[in-house]
Design an enzyme around this catalytic site. Structure first.
Site, PDB file in Angstrom:
ATOM      1  N   ASN A   1      27.961  39.872  28.610  1.00 41.51           N
ATOM      2  CA  ASN A   1      27.319  41.042  29.226  1.00 41.51           C
ATOM      3  C   ASN A   1      27.294  42.286  28.326  1.00 41.51           C
ATOM      4  O   ASN A   1      26.414  43.129  28.476  1.00 41.51           O
ATOM      5  CB  ASN A   1      27.921  41.348  30.595  1.00 41.51           C
ATOM      6  CG  ASN A   1      29.395  41.588  30.559  1.00 41.51           C
ATOM      7  OD1 ASN A   1      30.099  41.028  29.727  1.00 41.51           O
ATOM      8  ND2 ASN A   1      29.888  42.421  31.445  1.00 41.51           N
TER       9      ASN A   1
ATOM     10  N   GLY B   1      36.235  37.355  29.748  1.00 43.42           N
ATOM     11  CA  GLY B   1      35.349  36.493  30.530  1.00 43.42           C
ATOM     12  C   GLY B   1      35.835  36.376  31.955  1.00 43.42           C
ATOM     13  O   GLY B   1      36.556  37.252  32.462  1.00 43.42           O
ATOM     14  N   SER B   2      35.471  35.260  32.585  1.00 44.77           N
ATOM     15  CA  SER B   2      35.783  35.092  34.005  1.00 44.77           C
ATOM     16  C   SER B   2      37.239  34.651  34.203  1.00 44.77           C
ATOM     17  O   SER B   2      37.859  34.083  33.293  1.00 44.77           O
ATOM     18  CB  SER B   2      34.856  34.042  34.603  1.00 44.77           C
ATOM     19  OG  SER B   2      35.090  32.809  33.956  1.00 44.77           O
TER      20      SER B   2
ATOM     21  N   GLU C   1      41.054  39.556  29.376  1.00 47.10           N
ATOM     22  CA  GLU C   1      40.251  40.643  29.962  1.00 47.10           C
ATOM     23  C   GLU C   1      39.284  39.976  30.930  1.00 47.10           C
ATOM     24  O   GLU C   1      38.267  39.420  30.517  1.00 47.10           O
ATOM     25  CB  GLU C   1      39.497  41.397  28.853  1.00 47.10           C
ATOM     26  CG  GLU C   1      40.390  42.101  27.842  1.00 47.10           C
ATOM     27  CD  GLU C   1      40.963  43.414  28.386  1.00 47.10           C
ATOM     28  OE1 GLU C   1      40.428  43.946  29.373  1.00 47.10           O
ATOM     29  OE2 GLU C   1      41.950  43.900  27.814  1.00 47.10           O
TER      30      GLU C   1
ATOM     31  N   CYS D   1      31.704  44.406  33.910  1.00 49.75           N
ATOM     32  CA  CYS D   1      32.955  43.933  34.528  1.00 49.75           C
ATOM     33  C   CYS D   1      33.595  44.982  35.432  1.00 49.75           C
ATOM     34  O   CYS D   1      34.205  44.650  36.437  1.00 49.75           O
ATOM     35  CB  CYS D   1      33.946  43.506  33.448  1.00 49.75           C
ATOM     36  SG  CYS D   1      34.271  44.812  32.261  1.00 49.75           S
TER      37      CYS D   1
ATOM     38  N   GLU E   1      33.114  37.894  42.901  1.00 48.85           N
ATOM     39  CA  GLU E   1      32.635  39.056  42.130  1.00 48.85           C
ATOM     40  C   GLU E   1      31.111  38.997  42.095  1.00 48.85           C
ATOM     41  O   GLU E   1      30.542  37.953  41.787  1.00 48.85           O
ATOM     42  CB  GLU E   1      33.201  38.955  40.704  1.00 48.85           C
ATOM     43  CG  GLU E   1      32.775  40.069  39.791  1.00 48.85           C
ATOM     44  CD  GLU E   1      33.252  39.856  38.342  1.00 48.85           C
ATOM     45  OE1 GLU E   1      33.786  38.777  38.026  1.00 48.85           O
ATOM     46  OE2 GLU E   1      33.071  40.776  37.536  1.00 48.85           O
TER      47      GLU E   1
HETATM   48  P1  NAD Z   1      32.824  33.081  31.084  1.00 42.87           P
HETATM   49  O1  NAD Z   1      34.243  32.992  31.487  1.00 42.87           O
HETATM   50  O2  NAD Z   1      31.849  32.109  31.637  1.00 42.87           O
HETATM   51  O3  NAD Z   1      32.682  32.980  29.483  1.00 42.87           O
HETATM   52  C1  NAD Z   1      33.492  33.742  28.620  1.00 42.87           C
HETATM   53  C2  NAD Z   1      33.560  33.057  27.266  1.00 42.87           C
HETATM   54  O4  NAD Z   1      34.192  31.777  27.409  1.00 42.87           O
HETATM   55  C3  NAD Z   1      32.204  32.797  26.624  1.00 42.87           C
HETATM   56  O5  NAD Z   1      32.317  32.974  25.238  1.00 42.87           O
HETATM   57  C4  NAD Z   1      31.941  31.341  26.965  1.00 42.87           C
HETATM   58  O6  NAD Z   1      31.079  30.740  26.029  1.00 42.87           O
HETATM   59  C5  NAD Z   1      33.348  30.745  26.922  1.00 42.87           C
HETATM   60  N1  NAD Z   1      33.526  29.588  27.809  1.00 42.87           N
HETATM   61  C6  NAD Z   1      32.915  29.369  29.006  1.00 42.87           C
HETATM   62  N2  NAD Z   1      33.369  28.227  29.554  1.00 42.87           N
HETATM   63  C7  NAD Z   1      34.296  27.722  28.687  1.00 42.87           C
HETATM   64  C8  NAD Z   1      35.124  26.566  28.692  1.00 42.87           C
HETATM   65  N3  NAD Z   1      35.069  25.698  29.708  1.00 42.87           N
HETATM   66  N4  NAD Z   1      35.945  26.362  27.651  1.00 42.87           N
HETATM   67  C9  NAD Z   1      35.997  27.226  26.620  1.00 42.87           C
HETATM   68  N5  NAD Z   1      35.220  28.344  26.551  1.00 42.87           N
HETATM   69  C10 NAD Z   1      34.384  28.590  27.577  1.00 42.87           C
HETATM   70  O7  NAD Z   1      32.379  34.596  31.415  1.00 42.87           O
HETATM   71  P2  NAD Z   1      30.979  35.261  31.244  1.00 42.87           P
HETATM   72  O8  NAD Z   1      30.033  34.703  32.243  1.00 42.87           O
HETATM   73  O9  NAD Z   1      30.573  35.269  29.833  1.00 42.87           O
HETATM   74  O10 NAD Z   1      31.331  36.779  31.635  1.00 42.87           O
HETATM   75  C11 NAD Z   1      31.390  37.217  32.964  1.00 42.87           C
HETATM   76  C12 NAD Z   1      32.813  37.446  33.417  1.00 42.87           C
HETATM   77  O11 NAD Z   1      33.538  38.162  32.442  1.00 42.87           O
HETATM   78  C13 NAD Z   1      32.878  38.289  34.666  1.00 42.87           C
HETATM   79  O12 NAD Z   1      33.872  37.794  35.510  1.00 42.87           O
HETATM   80  C14 NAD Z   1      33.255  39.656  34.146  1.00 42.87           C
HETATM   81  O13 NAD Z   1      33.899  40.491  35.087  1.00 42.87           O
HETATM   82  C15 NAD Z   1      34.158  39.298  33.018  1.00 42.87           C
HETATM   83  N6  NAD Z   1      34.210  40.355  32.030  1.00 42.87           N
HETATM   84  C16 NAD Z   1      35.378  41.026  31.848  1.00 42.87           C
HETATM   85  C17 NAD Z   1      35.428  42.065  30.948  1.00 42.87           C
HETATM   86  C18 NAD Z   1      36.678  42.836  30.721  1.00 42.87           C
HETATM   87  O14 NAD Z   1      36.717  43.602  29.745  1.00 42.87           O
HETATM   88  N7  NAD Z   1      37.701  42.704  31.531  1.00 42.87           N
HETATM   89  C19 NAD Z   1      34.292  42.409  30.225  1.00 42.87           C
HETATM   90  C20 NAD Z   1      33.128  41.686  30.435  1.00 42.87           C
HETATM   91  C21 NAD Z   1      33.096  40.660  31.325  1.00 42.87           C
END
Ligand code: NAD
Length: 454
Positions: free
Chosen positions: A114, A187-188, A209, A243, A331
């Site tokens: 994002n 990420g999530s 994070e 996020c 979320e």
């Molecule tokens: P995601 O968890 O799907 O992906 C995050 C990262 O992990 C990406 O690089 C993705 O390619 C990788 N990934 C996904 N599945 C994986 C797996 N099974 N094994 C290994 N790597 C994997 O998250 P997203 O959709 O990219 O982002 C959205 C989420 O991130 C939301 O929940 C949001 O709140 C959170 N977020 C948090 C912050 C923060 O600073 N706290 C910032 C931005 C987004």
């Protein structure tokens, strides 16, 4: 690609001590800054190709953060890296006590889609400042920005020091089997748990994070116009894909009607209609479908128009929402704004406490008693009183979550500390030591011990 070779190459580079040299760290930061500045146009184009993000938003929410973090670290590197002298206690008299900030070694940095530049480069900058090497894995959902980062960074930095990989889930899963010295994941919560487990296998320190449902409270004492303006901005920036975006609003029953009027006025004023240059697209069609599913048409009081081909969802306000609604089960992470009403702030806090700890929370109020309750009675990563999102923009504040919204933090000196081990060194003098601690333990030694340490 051979993952073991990549990690081994970085470990060898780290062990050569090159990345720890302060002049080297500074020079690499300067090089990164000028590389990014001289490729700004390409960065705007790549992110626009991925999800229609405007130049204005890309600069204000990504590049400006990166530039100011690099400049901060260039300016404060020596002070941050300098060993800190601390007081030496009585049993160690005539000694010197110092804390050394030791870089962990080879770091893996994984970013979300994002804010694809900020979420990969800010942690990398902190890691470099602390003297580490880095492997950066951006999200697979932003192919253009990932390709650009990869070509820029990989052609200007040694692979063994700073390297961007473009991996899918299967490749990342294999990469995660390697031993890293530090993992930094954005990420999530669901995927964060996968990284936590992988880190546990090698007892690798990890910063997570993550996300969550971040509430906004609008109390009867709030300046309703200011509240509405700042909430609309914070919610619909990046089409709600932030996020720390306000996830839902708890508004006091007595001011709800007036507040909603202002909210809708500002949505109209900010021109988020289809085709608008400054309104971001939803990242993928799957994300679009998930968001449409969360909208209960019978509760829409504003918005609701969508276009799947353009991945457009109009800012949509839902009223009379409660915790049983679909949009309250996860979320939201999109431009849907549920409104819940309350009569007693303590009860609104109770319902937030009954769920997972949010990444952010926001209070709009002019009442000091309410400020105090907000600061002390609910748990969340960080937040604002009388604004949304802006706490992230002050790098003198740590940024991170708690519980399900994450662990650890970064930005400014907190990022430096996140990528450093605080190594304690006590240096003793070889003279002037009383003999009390050594056997044989006589009665008079014990009495002295009680007098000194009791
Ligand atoms: P995601 O968890 O799907 O992906 C995050 C990262 O992990 C990406 O690089 C993705 O390619 C990788 N990934 C996904 N599945 C994986 C797996 N099974 N094994 C290994 N790597 C994997 O998250 P997203 O959709 O990219 O982002 C959205 C989420 O991130 C939301 O929940 C949001 O709140 C959170 N977020 C948090 C912050 C923060 O600073 N706290 C910032 C931005 C987004």
């Amino acid at each position: 690609m051979d993952f073991s070779d990549l990690v081994a190459g970085q470990r060898e580079f780290f062990n050569s001590q090159k990345s720890k040299d302060l002049a080297f760290r500074k020079q690499q930061l300067q090089q990164l800054l000028s590389l990014l500045q001289s490729n700004e146009d390409a960065m705007y184009q790549a992110i626009h190709a991925d999800f229609g993000k405007s130049k204005f938003d890309t600069f204000s929410t990504e590049l400006s953060f990166i530039y100011s973090e690099i400049n901060y670290f260039i300016k404060h590197l020596h002070r941050l890296a300098k060993p800190k002298k601390v007081i030496t206690n009585l049993p160690n008299l005539w000694g010197k006590s110092r804390i050394y900030h030791e870089p962990y070694g080879v770091c893996l940095i994984v970013g979300a889609w994002n804010y694809p530049y900020q979420l990969t480069l800010l942690p990398a900058i902190a890691a470099m400042t602390a003297g580490n090497t880095c492997i950066i894995k951006p999200s697979d959902l932003t192919p253009s920005t990932t390709a650009l980062l990869q070509s820029l960074i990989n052609s200007h930095f040694p692979k063994d020091y700073l390297h961007v990989v473009d991996f899918d889930v299967e490749q990342t899963t294999r990469l995660l089997q390697e031993r890293f010295d530090k993992i930094f994941f954005t990420g999530s919560t669901r995927v964060g748990k996968i990284y936590h487990q992988a880190a546990a296998k090698h007892l690798t320190p990890i910063t997570l994070e993550l996300g969550g449902k971040s509430p906004v409270f609008v109390t009867a004492s709030a300046n309703l116009k200011v509240a509405a303006k700042r909430i609309v901005w914070g919610k619909f920036l990046n089409a709600g894909q932030t996020c720390i975006a306000p996830d839902y609003i708890y508004v006091h029953r007595s001011v709800k009607a007036e507040f909603i009027k202002h909210l809708i006025d500002y949505i109209k004023e900010f021109e988020y209609e289809e085709g608008s240059e400054h309104y971001t697209q939803i990242i993928t069609e799957q994300h679009f479908d998930r968001l449409c599913f969360l909208i209960n048409p019978s509760k829409i009081i504003y918005g609701g128009r969508t276009n799947r081909d353009k991945r457009y969802i109009e800012p949509t306000v839902l009223d009379e929402v409660d915790w049983n609604d679909k949009c309250m089960q996860e979320e939201i992470f999109g431009p849907i704004m549920p409104i819940l009403e309350y009569t007693d702030l303590a009860e609104a806090f109770d319902s937030v406490r009954a769920h997972e700890k949010p990444l952010a929370a926001y209070l709009f109020s002019d009442d000091k008693r309410e400020h105090k309750l907000f600061n002390h009675e609910i748990s969340f990563g960080g937040g604002c009183i009388n604004d949304t999102l802006m706490h992230i923009s002050n790098n003198r504040l740590p940024f991170g979550g708690i519980g399900n919204s994450g662990m650890g933090n970064y930005h400014g000196k907190f990022g430096f500390e996140t990528f450093s081990h605080a190594k304690a060194i006590l240096q003793r003098a070889t003279w002037g030591e009383p003999n009390i601690k050594y056997p044989p333990y006589t009665t008079s030694k014990f009495q002295w011990l009680k007098r000194l340490l009791g």
